[in-house]
Design a protein around this motif. Structure first.
Motif, short mmCIF file in Angstrom:
data_model
loop_
_atom_site.label_atom_id
_atom_site.label_comp_id
_atom_site.label_asym_id
_atom_site.label_seq_id
_atom_site.Cartn_x
_atom_site.Cartn_y
_atom_site.Cartn_z
N LEU A 39 100.31 46.82 24.00
CA LEU A 39 100.84 46.25 22.76
C LEU A 39 100.21 44.89 22.46
O LEU A 39 99.91 44.58 21.30
CB LEU A 39 102.37 46.14 22.83
CG LEU A 39 103.11 47.49 22.78
CD1 LEU A 39 104.62 47.28 22.83
CD2 LEU A 39 102.73 48.27 21.52
N SER B 128 108.03 47.80 23.01
CA SER B 128 107.98 47.31 21.63
C SER B 128 109.29 46.62 21.24
O SER B 128 109.36 45.93 20.24
CB SER B 128 107.69 48.45 20.65
OG SER B 128 108.81 49.31 20.56
N GLN B 129 110.34 46.85 22.03
CA GLN B 129 111.63 46.21 21.74
C GLN B 129 111.85 44.96 22.58
O GLN B 129 112.87 44.30 22.48
CB GLN B 129 112.76 47.23 21.95
CG GLN B 129 112.77 48.29 20.85
CD GLN B 129 113.37 49.62 21.29
OE1 GLN B 129 113.87 49.75 22.40
NE2 GLN B 129 113.31 50.61 20.42
N LEU C 47 106.15 50.83 15.51
CA LEU C 47 105.62 51.93 16.31
C LEU C 47 105.86 53.24 15.57
O LEU C 47 106.93 53.45 15.00
CB LEU C 47 106.36 51.93 17.65
CG LEU C 47 105.87 52.89 18.72
CD1 LEU C 47 104.45 52.56 19.14
CD2 LEU C 47 106.80 52.82 19.93
N ILE D 47 106.52 44.47 15.45
CA ILE D 47 105.72 45.64 15.82
C ILE D 47 106.34 46.88 15.21
O ILE D 47 107.56 47.06 15.25
CB ILE D 47 105.69 45.81 17.35
CG1 ILE D 47 104.91 44.66 17.95
CG2 ILE D 47 105.10 47.14 17.74
CD1 ILE D 47 104.18 45.03 19.20
N LYS E 56 103.11 46.89 27.90
CA LYS E 56 103.06 45.58 27.23
C LYS E 56 101.62 45.13 27.01
O LYS E 56 101.30 44.54 25.97
CB LYS E 56 103.82 44.54 28.06
CG LYS E 56 105.33 44.71 27.96
CD LYS E 56 106.02 43.57 28.69
CE LYS E 56 107.48 43.87 28.89
NZ LYS E 56 108.11 42.96 29.85
N ILE F 266 106.20 52.63 25.84
CA ILE F 266 105.76 51.79 24.72
C ILE F 266 106.93 51.53 23.78
O ILE F 266 107.07 50.43 23.24
CB ILE F 266 104.55 52.43 23.99
CG1 ILE F 266 103.35 52.42 24.94
CG2 ILE F 266 104.23 51.69 22.70
CD1 ILE F 266 102.05 52.87 24.34
#
Ligand code: XCC
Ligand code: SF4
Length: 669
Positions: A380, A272-273, A291, A289, A377, A268
């Motif tokens: 997310l 997230s990047q 995290l 985002i 993904k 994750i």
């Protein structure tokens, strides 16, 4: 019924207090309020209830009373304790097993998004087990190591392989006692078998198997988990991070990972990047985002990537109460079922991901390692889609910087650099008395005490006494939230000798070593301290103590047991699960005595329950001083050190110029 506590009595953390006030205003229950509403069972709590068969449950509340089958209070307490230790060992070790299978999959290129990140560690660990490394590809070595580690779980006879990493003398004690674990699963199963109705009914004999089961965790499942996490995700080194609810961001999609395994959370982090995911979040009207983590899955990504920590165990509900969390993604362990009902009052989605853990009412997106990145993904995107439903939010503006990431490899390196890395400087500092001793403060939060209070009180007091602290799990997060995990920050409240060491080496006085399975890093440090020489030839001689001031989980009991078996004095706060009848110290305290005095005679380590923080501190210092004396080291003297370095300069700065010059250069001007 006791009076409900105020938020200040429920938590010592101002961010938590703010959320507890908000909960009250919104009429929401939390673990804190539920603990106030429900007194702990006064029969089951101290271990006086047996429900192991259909003739019971039997409650032993009178002197000399037995269960229907005749089982005594000692037998019942010992059985309950071993079962808890077996469950804790199973939890850690099953996590280790999954890591071993992941390593195997990565070695065969079957795990999307993962790689062998720390080849040096892979080679180092493989060499311990005589796996050939020269001239071989990392994937080949990883495959062999994965096979060896997978085999530890189902091994039926012989000795668990990682046991050879303990000090020689320690291994000998375990062999003499017949407690070297054969296989991880075998010891857990035997715990269940022995405690079935009508089996092992000699408390001491039952508790001997607790040792074997605990060792299968510490020198087995947990150690395997730590090794493989480092190989796949990198061995931690100091990195800057932040902790507390103030890491949540008002204008971003907040995703919290909670639980224990690094497998999903690491993916994750990667997802997230991803530019595509960030663009998706922006399209939803957010700035991006954000995290963060809770519990040990947080520690895993904090110590490696510096991903912020939203809080420790008791923050899981409080984070949702901010109203600012789009999704809480959970894997295994320490996840409260209450999250689902609580989340329904906000827009937060609870997403379960492990094939082993579902929570009724939660959304399940099952995690599979061969398409890890794809699933990360998807998770997310689900969170981002949820951003539009966010209502009114309140994020406490409270967070602290911290520097975690002190793996045993890094500690070794920092003490001497690449060419002469060793534990010598640490041993010398302990031997001279600059550092009085070492304490590991680990373990959970428990709503039956004031959150973080005992953790932080004990930590601060021990630091004043020149005791170097190492921490893991929720205890480390408690220290992080009050700024103890920062280099200079807390140093003016640290004893003079310890301060000198921290200033010279450039370390915080509290070393965050990782998650709860990473308590095995502490075993490794202790072993290396022993091997370095000067502090005895076994772990039980080192002036060190382990503490879990606010424990709650069965895993904590498993950790306690393997630390005791490894020679450590372990002190738990809170309630004892084997205290027996109140005011009763005759024959109902046999188990309590055996895990303390009995185990100390055999292993040099002991387990005690001391709820009062001041008594706890006294017990730590007495033990450390006793061990120093036994080694023939000089008695600790707080006035002896601290006259050099930065501390001396700070004193001088207070003086008028002339006196300062006189002190520095001698003579008068
Ligand atoms: Fe769970 Fe590891 Fe305890 Fe925190 S400290 S509450 S076990 S997360 Ni291990
Ligand atoms: Fe009661 Fe014995 Fe059955 Fe336990 S095993 S519930 S003590 S009868």
């Amino acid at each position: 019924m006791p009076k409900p506590r105020t938020p200040e009595q429920q938590s010592s953390d101002p961010a938590a207090q703010e959320m507890l006030q908000r909960a009250e205003k919104l009429g929401i229950s939390t673990a804190f309020s539920r603990a106030d509403d429900m007194a702990p069972c006064n029969i089951g709590g101290p271990g006086m209830c047996c429900k192991l068969c259909g003739m019971g449950p039997c409650r032993l509340t009178k002197e000399g009373q037995t269960g229907v089958c005749g089982a005594t209070i000692d037998t019942i307490q010992a059985r309950n304790l071993v079962r808890a230790i077996a469950a804790g060992s199973a939890a850690h070790s099953d996590h280790g097993r999954d890591m071993a299978f992941l390593l195997k999959a990565v070695a065969h290129g079957e795990a999307e998004g993962y790689m062998l990140r720390d080849i040096a560690k892979l080679r180092r660990v493989a060499a311990i087990y005589d796996i050939p490394i020269d001239g071989r590809a990392p994937e080949e070595i990883a495959n062999d190591l994965a096979d060896l580690y997978i085999a530890q779980f189902g091994q039926q006879s012989g000795e668990l392989a990682p046991v050879r990493r303990a000090p020689k003398k320690r291994q000998q004690i375990w062999r003499e006692q017949g407690v070297v674990p054969r296989g991880v699963d075998r010891e857990v199963v035997e715990s269940l078998h022995r405690t079935h109705m009508g089996d092992d009914q000699d408390a001491e004999h039952i508790l001997n198997h607790a040792i074997r089961t605990g060792l299968a965790d510490g020198w087995g499942g947990s150690m395997i988990a730590t090794d493989i996490s480092d190989i796949l995700f990198g061995t931690p080194a100091p990195i800057v991070g932040q902790a507390n609810l103030g890491v949540l961001k008002a204008n971003m999609v907040n995703v919290i990972v909670h639980g224990h395994e690094p497998t999903l959370s690491q993916m994750i982090v990667a997802a997230s990047q991803d530019p595509e995911i960030i663009a998706y979040a922006k399209a939803a009207g957010a700035e991006g985002i954000n995290l963060s983590g809770i519990c040990c899955t947080a520690n895993e990504i904090l110590v490696r990537q510096g991903i912020p920590v939203a809080g420790n165990f008791l923050h899981q509900e409080l984070a949702i109460i901010t109203g600012a969390v789009e999704a809480v993604v959970v894997d295994v362990q320490c996840i409260m079922q209450a999250l689902v009902e609580l989340a329904a009052k906000f827009h937060t989605k609870i997403i379960t991901t492990s094939p082993k853990v579902r929570i009724k009412g939660a959304k399940h997106i099952q995690f599979e390692e061969h398409k890890a990145l794809t699933i990360a993904k998807e998770i997310l995107r689900t969170a981002i889609d949820n951003y539009q439903y966010r209502g009114e939010i309140q994020i406490p503006d409270i967070r602290a910087d911290l520097v975690p990431g002190f793996s045993h490899e890094y500690i070794n390196y920092m003490l001497g650099g690449t060419y002469r890395g060793s534990f010598r400087p640490l041993n010398d500092a302990i031997m001279s008395g600059r550092i009085r001793g070492v304490a590991a403060i680990v373990g959970c939060n428990n709503p039956r005490t004031t959150q973080d209070y005992v953790h932080n009180y004990v930590a601060r007091e021990l630091l004043k006494q020149d005791v170097l602290l190492v921490q893991t799990g929720c205890g480390a997060i408690a220290s992080g939230k009050i700024g103890l995990l920062l280099g200079e920050a807390g140093l003016d409240q640290v004893g003079p000798g310890l301060r000198e060491i921290c200033e010279t080496v450039g370390i915080p006085p509290v070393l965050h070593m990782g998650s709860c399975v990473d308590n095995t890093r502490i075993l490794t440090v202790l072993t290396q301290v022993v091997e370095e020489g000067g502090l005895g030839d076994d772990i039980d001689q080192v002036p060190a103590v382990g503490l879990a001031p606010e424990w709650m989980s069965e895993k904590a009991l498993a950790i306690a047991t393997y630390c005791v078996a490894s020679g450590a004095y372990v002190i738990f706060g809170g309630a004892s699960p084997v205290s027996g009848m109140p005011d009763k110290v005759s024959d109902s305290d046999a188990v309590l005595k055996y895990i303390s005095e009995g185990w100390e005679k055999i292993y040099g380590g002991k387990l005690e329950f001391i709820p009062d923080p001041d008594e706890m501190i006294q017990a730590v210092l007495q033990h450390i001083d006793k061990k120093r004396a036994a080694l023939g080291l000089p008695a600790y003297d707080p006035k002896r050190f601290g006259q050099s370095g930065d501390a001396r300069m700070r004193q001088l700065e207070q003086l008028p110029l002339a006196e300062r010059q006189a002190a520095l250069y001698g003579g008068k001007k």
